[in-house]
Design an enzyme around this catalytic site. Structure first.
Site, mmCIF file in Angstrom:
data_model
loop_
_atom_site.group_PDB
_atom_site.id
_atom_site.type_symbol
_atom_site.label_atom_id
_atom_site.label_comp_id
_atom_site.label_asym_id
_atom_site.label_seq_id
_atom_site.Cartn_x
_atom_site.Cartn_y
_atom_site.Cartn_z
ATOM 1 N N ARG A 54 0.827 -1.220 0.000
ATOM 2 C CA ARG A 54 0.000 0.000 0.000
ATOM 3 C C ARG A 54 0.856 1.265 0.000
ATOM 4 O O ARG A 54 0.457 2.273 -0.592
ATOM 5 C CB ARG A 54 -0.957 -0.015 1.194
ATOM 6 C CG ARG A 54 -2.043 -1.044 0.960
ATOM 7 C CD ARG A 54 -3.140 -0.957 1.955
ATOM 8 N NE ARG A 54 -4.321 -1.630 1.408
ATOM 9 C CZ ARG A 54 -5.299 -2.125 2.129
ATOM 10 N NH1 ARG A 54 -5.258 -2.039 3.435
ATOM 11 N NH2 ARG A 54 -6.323 -2.702 1.545
ATOM 12 N N LYS A 105 -19.575 -15.151 3.248
ATOM 13 C CA LYS A 105 -21.013 -14.897 3.447
ATOM 14 C C LYS A 105 -21.719 -14.421 2.195
ATOM 15 O O LYS A 105 -21.214 -13.554 1.490
ATOM 16 C CB LYS A 105 -21.194 -13.807 4.506
ATOM 17 C CG LYS A 105 -20.925 -14.238 5.902
ATOM 18 C CD LYS A 105 -21.109 -13.012 6.752
ATOM 19 C CE LYS A 105 -21.244 -13.330 8.211
ATOM 20 N NZ LYS A 105 -21.282 -12.065 8.949
ATOM 21 N N GLY A 161 -9.057 -7.655 -1.268
ATOM 22 C CA GLY A 161 -9.300 -8.539 -0.131
ATOM 23 C C GLY A 161 -8.515 -9.847 -0.167
ATOM 24 O O GLY A 161 -7.363 -9.887 -0.610
ATOM 25 N N GLY A 166 -13.629 -3.965 -0.070
ATOM 26 C CA GLY A 166 -14.955 -3.370 0.115
ATOM 27 C C GLY A 166 -15.233 -2.305 -0.930
ATOM 28 O O GLY A 166 -16.334 -2.240 -1.492
#
Ligand code: AMP
Length: 408
Positions: free
Chosen positions: A35, A211, A366, A389
């Site tokens: 990053r 999920k 992710g 996200g």
């Protein structure tokens, strides 16, 4: 779009860059400096123009509210931005880089005013301020009062309207000051833009991870754009249960069964036809491949076993579809890739996508980005997003994110 190359007269100007330095830490050690590296083109460009560059980012989470002061102090120590300082210095040889332990007020202003042209100041974790995540207008005004211009380069935080991602550019814009997207943001907007638009076909999405409920909105959006959605990971079991296939002890979201049935009825959703199952994730004594083919009315996973990876028939089926795709979006590992016994499916998906050199292939950040990196495939994708996200929300919201829209 207001991009960094459109900024002008930067010499001697105090420019705030919202970077994404939310790096993984082990104690005080930065485990992966990607990053920081990704932010360098923007930082170097501003330095080359003679700007005085101030970098702000959040790092980890500080749980305000329920915990007492001692707990908060502990969380602050755990998420101390000063740990990133040596990494930044290493990547900016010859540049004077200083650190501000203060996050607002006079002391912060003093640090900023002490900068000379071509120097960098890294500010302590923005989440040390309670008002950051609430986009507190007073905090945004306090921060903005220090700057002549703002550059947004934190794609991983662009889906959040916080004080440092939204409040500050809002204030500066009102004051007629320059705001722009940095190079990393530009790259993300352009590459993810292809998946948002979805006008190249066949367009195939691979969705894995844990999920269904986390990914409902993106599934809805992809159903409108994609030709096929290949499901893997733990979310497959909610689909199985909804469709009458046994899931053994696999995880399932019972409140999503109707939604899963509705998605499957679209005819675009494919489910794994076999899976690698075991009696335990951590200490498996029995590992076996089980057929889960809906078309063949397979009984599915028996009691006492849990599905942990896609099986070889699914790999073959999915690889064949991936091979013919022209546009590919992948989010979420298709198995427990952290464990050697259950990583084969995720490796094979990486292989299939990267073998298709005709396709434009995007990883939506992710865990799937971490997996592609770990298995040595990351540099073979057309684009690996830095925001999990944020990339999902960008697809859900047809390209709109607060941190992009406010820049204009
Ligand atoms: P997510 O954050 O939703 O993308 O979920 C990623 C996590 O899902 C990873 O840590 C994987 O180990 C886990 N995962 C993927 N497939 C399975 C599975 N079949 N059973 C349990 N966990 C899984």
């Amino acid at each position: 779009m207001n991009t960094i190359d459109k900024l002008h007269d930067l010499k001697g100007k105090k420019v705030l860059v919202r970077v994404d330095f939310n790096v993984p830490l082990k104690g005080s050690e930065v485990r992966d400096d990607n990053r920081v590296v990704q932010a360098l083109p923007t930082i170097k460009k501003l330095l080359s123009e003679g700007a005085r560059v101030v970098l702000m980012s959040h790092l980890g989470k500080i749980k305000w509210g329920k915990v007492d002061d001692a707990e908060i102090a502990k969380e602050k120590e755990k998420n101390n931005m000063e740990y990133v300082l040596p990494v930044l210095e290493k990547h900016l040889p010859g540049v004077k880089v200083t650190f501000s332990p203060e996050t607002r007020g006079e002391k912060l202003t003093e640090h900023i005013n002490a900068l000379h042209d071509g120097e960098v100041l890294l500010v302590q974790n923005t989440r040390y301020e309670k008002g950051e995540s609430k986009n507190d207008p007073e905090l945004a005004k306090d921060w903005a009062s220090n700057f002549d211009a703002f550059v947004m380069d934190a794609f991983g935080s662009a889906h959040r309207a916080h004080a440092s991602t939204y409040g500050v550019p809002e204030v500066l814009k009102e004051e007629g000051k320059q705001v722009a997207l940095g190079y990393l943001m530009e790259k993300e907007v352009q590459n993810l833009g292809a998946c948002v638009k979805g006008d190249v076909h066949p367009y195939v999405a691979i969705l894995g991870g844990f999920k269904v409920s986390d990914k409902i909105k993106v599934i809805d959006s992809l159903l409108r754009k994609c030709d096929k959605i290949l499901i893997g990971g733990a979310m497959a079991y909610t689909f199985y249960k909804a469709l009458g296939v046994g899931i053994g002890t696999s995880p399932c979201e019972d409140d999503q069964l109707d939604y899963a049935r509705k998605c499957y009825a679209s005819g675009k959703v494919l489910l794994p036809v076999d899976g690698v199952c075991a009696d335990s994730i951590d200490n498996p004594t029995k590992i076996t491949t089980v057929e889960t083919d809906i078309e063949k009315h397979s009984p599915g996973i028996p009691e006492g076993l849990e599905g942990l990876d896609i099986g070889p028939r699914t790999v073959a089926l999915y690889s064949d579809i991936i091979r013919k795709a022209k546009l590919i979006f992948w989010n979420g590992p298709v198995g427990v890739f952290e464990k050697e016994e259950f990583q084969k499916g995720t490796i094979e998906i990486c292989k299939a996508i990267t073998l298709n050199t005709d396709a434009f292939s995007v990883i939506g950040g992710g865990d799937s980005a971490a997996a592609a990196k770990e298995f040595g495939y990351a540099d073979k994708f057309s684009h690996v997003s830095t925001g999990g996200g944020a990339s999902l929300e960008m697809i859900e919201n047809d390209g709109h994110l607060p941190g992009i829209d406010i820049i204009g």
